[in-house]
Motif scaffolding. Structure first.
Motif, PDB file in Angstrom:
ATOM      1  N   ARG A 210      25.948   5.973  47.972  1.00 48.67           N
ATOM      2  CA  ARG A 210      26.940   5.081  47.366  1.00 48.67           C
ATOM      3  C   ARG A 210      28.351   5.634  47.498  1.00 48.67           C
ATOM      4  O   ARG A 210      29.285   4.938  47.908  1.00 48.67           O
ATOM      5  CB  ARG A 210      26.606   4.879  45.885  1.00 48.67           C
ATOM      6  CG  ARG A 210      27.736   4.227  45.085  1.00 48.67           C
ATOM      7  CD  ARG A 210      27.415   4.166  43.609  1.00 48.67           C
ATOM      8  NE  ARG A 210      26.359   3.208  43.350  1.00 48.67           N
ATOM      9  CZ  ARG A 210      26.577   1.907  43.185  1.00 48.67           C
ATOM     10  NH1 ARG A 210      27.803   1.426  43.241  1.00 48.67           N
ATOM     11  NH2 ARG A 210      25.581   1.093  42.947  1.00 48.67           N
ATOM     12  N   LYS A 245      31.717   3.359  41.584  1.00 51.16           N
ATOM     13  CA  LYS A 245      30.605   2.598  41.010  1.00 51.16           C
ATOM     14  C   LYS A 245      30.692   1.106  41.320  1.00 51.16           C
ATOM     15  O   LYS A 245      29.871   0.326  40.845  1.00 51.16           O
ATOM     16  CB  LYS A 245      30.565   2.813  39.498  1.00 51.16           C
ATOM     17  CG  LYS A 245      30.321   4.259  39.089  1.00 51.16           C
ATOM     18  CD  LYS A 245      30.305   4.414  37.585  1.00 51.16           C
ATOM     19  CE  LYS A 245      30.069   5.875  37.178  1.00 51.16           C
ATOM     20  NZ  LYS A 245      30.062   6.044  35.702  1.00 51.16           N
ATOM     21  N   ASP A 247      30.455  -2.546  43.232  1.00 46.47           N
ATOM     22  CA  ASP A 247      29.459  -3.169  44.096  1.00 46.47           C
ATOM     23  C   ASP A 247      29.769  -2.836  45.550  1.00 46.47           C
ATOM     24  O   ASP A 247      30.921  -2.562  45.911  1.00 46.47           O
ATOM     25  CB  ASP A 247      29.490  -4.695  43.936  1.00 46.47           C
ATOM     26  CG  ASP A 247      28.891  -5.162  42.625  1.00 46.47           C
ATOM     27  OD1 ASP A 247      28.324  -4.325  41.880  1.00 46.47           O
ATOM     28  OD2 ASP A 247      29.001  -6.370  42.344  1.00 46.47           O
ATOM     29  N   LYS A 258      25.903  -6.008  45.981  1.00 49.15           N
ATOM     30  CA  LYS A 258      25.632  -5.498  44.628  1.00 49.15           C
ATOM     31  C   LYS A 258      25.343  -3.999  44.668  1.00 49.15           C
ATOM     32  O   LYS A 258      26.173  -3.219  45.064  1.00 49.15           O
ATOM     33  CB  LYS A 258      24.472  -6.272  43.993  1.00 49.15           C
ATOM     34  CG  LYS A 258      24.689  -7.767  43.919  1.00 49.15           C
ATOM     35  CD  LYS A 258      25.809  -8.143  42.978  1.00 49.15           C
ATOM     36  CE  LYS A 258      25.919  -9.654  42.866  1.00 49.15           C
ATOM     37  NZ  LYS A 258      27.006 -10.050  41.949  1.00 49.15           N
ATOM     38  N   ASN A 259      24.109  -3.629  44.275  1.00 48.37           N
ATOM     39  CA  ASN A 259      23.722  -2.219  44.211  1.00 48.37           C
ATOM     40  C   ASN A 259      22.723  -1.844  45.313  1.00 48.37           C
ATOM     41  O   ASN A 259      22.102  -0.788  45.263  1.00 48.37           O
ATOM     42  CB  ASN A 259      23.102  -1.925  42.836  1.00 48.37           C
ATOM     43  CG  ASN A 259      23.032  -0.444  42.553  1.00 48.37           C
ATOM     44  OD1 ASN A 259      23.933   0.313  42.877  1.00 48.37           O
ATOM     45  ND2 ASN A 259      21.936  -0.008  41.938  1.00 48.37           N
ATOM     46  N   GLN A 260      22.583  -2.701  46.323  1.00 43.99           N
ATOM     47  CA  GLN A 260      21.548  -2.527  47.342  1.00 43.99           C
ATOM     48  C   GLN A 260      22.106  -1.793  48.565  1.00 43.99           C
ATOM     49  O   GLN A 260      22.521  -2.412  49.546  1.00 43.99           O
ATOM     50  CB  GLN A 260      20.981  -3.895  47.741  1.00 43.99           C
ATOM     51  CG  GLN A 260      20.407  -4.687  46.589  1.00 43.99           C
ATOM     52  CD  GLN A 260      19.290  -3.929  45.883  1.00 43.99           C
ATOM     53  OE1 GLN A 260      18.380  -3.389  46.520  1.00 43.99           O
ATOM     54  NE2 GLN A 260      19.352  -3.891  44.549  1.00 43.99           N
TER      55      GLN A 260
END
Length: 278
Positions: A210, A245, A247, A258-260
């Motif tokens: 991320r 943090k 998206d 999103k968070n994928q």
């Protein structure tokens, strides 16, 4: 200082701990970007090829002390004021770092260092130079696949007659400079000041987390040309703003994943192939 990475940093502990590559291999990019070196700066040079950083976060310092001791596969070029290197963990197809050698500034946070207008102007000028070199490397790598460079490639191949008076008879073709970004991380992981100069494609096997993606695709990355920053600029407070943090937003089509992260990663591979062909 702990070797572990801070959650608010762009780098992992493994990346922070890495120092310098051993490879002596040459490649077309380093040959293209290599310039005739100037004499070593007596303030920053070192006679020892085996000098080790005092801390894992001082790893970039070895390039400043004696850039001539590194092969062209690591150091692209250097002069009295700067060293340009390949990022050891690139996040794009072309990812370089510009390291200022000024002992007065090179261990300051960029927000502080760039308050010096003369130093900022020098950094911005050198960053533009490296951006141009990265753009040339992108054309070298991908120009043959780009629709916008098709006519230019045809002229180079002798299939079409050159047009006198335009870039030595060559069509201008794709604006590869527009595909290059340059900036600093609002929360740097390494102690020495460094500017990221990289292609915006985000295509790399080193793009794994991320923080890797969001540190280059949110306001966590501050464009060098945006300095000096206003005192109230929210980018001065990356932790408070929570940029890492955010998206996952595709840099090219703006689709929100999103968070994928794995879905984003697969999508980026497709976007990279389409981007090359533009």
């Amino acid at each position: 200082m702990s070797a572990g990475s801070d959650p608010g940093e762009a780098m992992t502990a493994e990346e922070i701990q890495a120092v310098a590559p051993d490879s002596t291999k040459r490649n077309a990019f380093t040959e293209l970007m290599k310039s005739k070196p100037k004499a070593e700066n007596p303030v920053t040079s070192s006679s020892s090829r085996s000098a080790r950083p005092r801390s894992v976060r001082d790893g970039l310092g070895v390039y400043l002390e004696n850039p001539a001791s590194f092969p062209p596969s690591s150091v692209i070029y250097y002069n009295d004021d700067f060293v340009a290197i390949h990022d050891l963990y690139p996040k794009s197809s072309v990812h370089t770092l510009l390291l200022p050698r000024s002992p007065k500034h090179n261990r300051l946070h960029p927000f502080e260092a760039f308050e010096d207008p003369e130093f900022l102007a020098l950094v911005q000028q050198e960053t533009r130079k490296l951006r141009d070199l990265v753009a040339k490397e992108l054309r070298r790598r991908f120009g043959k696949e780009s629709a916008a460079d098709a006519l230019r490639e045809a002229v180079l191949n002798g299939d079409v007659e050159p047009d006198d008076g335009v870039d030595g008879g060559l069509p201008r073709g794709r604006d590869w400079a527009a595909e290059v970004r340059a900036g600093i991380h609002a929360h740097p992981s390494m102690n020495h000041l460094h500017i990221h100069v990289f292609s915006r494609d985000m295509h790399s096997r080193c793009l794994k987390h991320r923080k890797h993606y969001n540190s280059f695709n949110t306001p966590f990355l501050v464009d060098v040309e945006d300095f000096p920053l206003d005192a109230n600029d929210p980018r001065r407070h990356p932790g408070r703003e929570g940029y890492l943090k955010n998206d996952f937003i595709c840099w090219r089509c703006q689709k929100n994943y999103k968070n994928q992260f794995q879905q984003l990663k697969a999508h980026l591979d497709l976007e990279f192939e389409a981007w090359k062909k533009e």
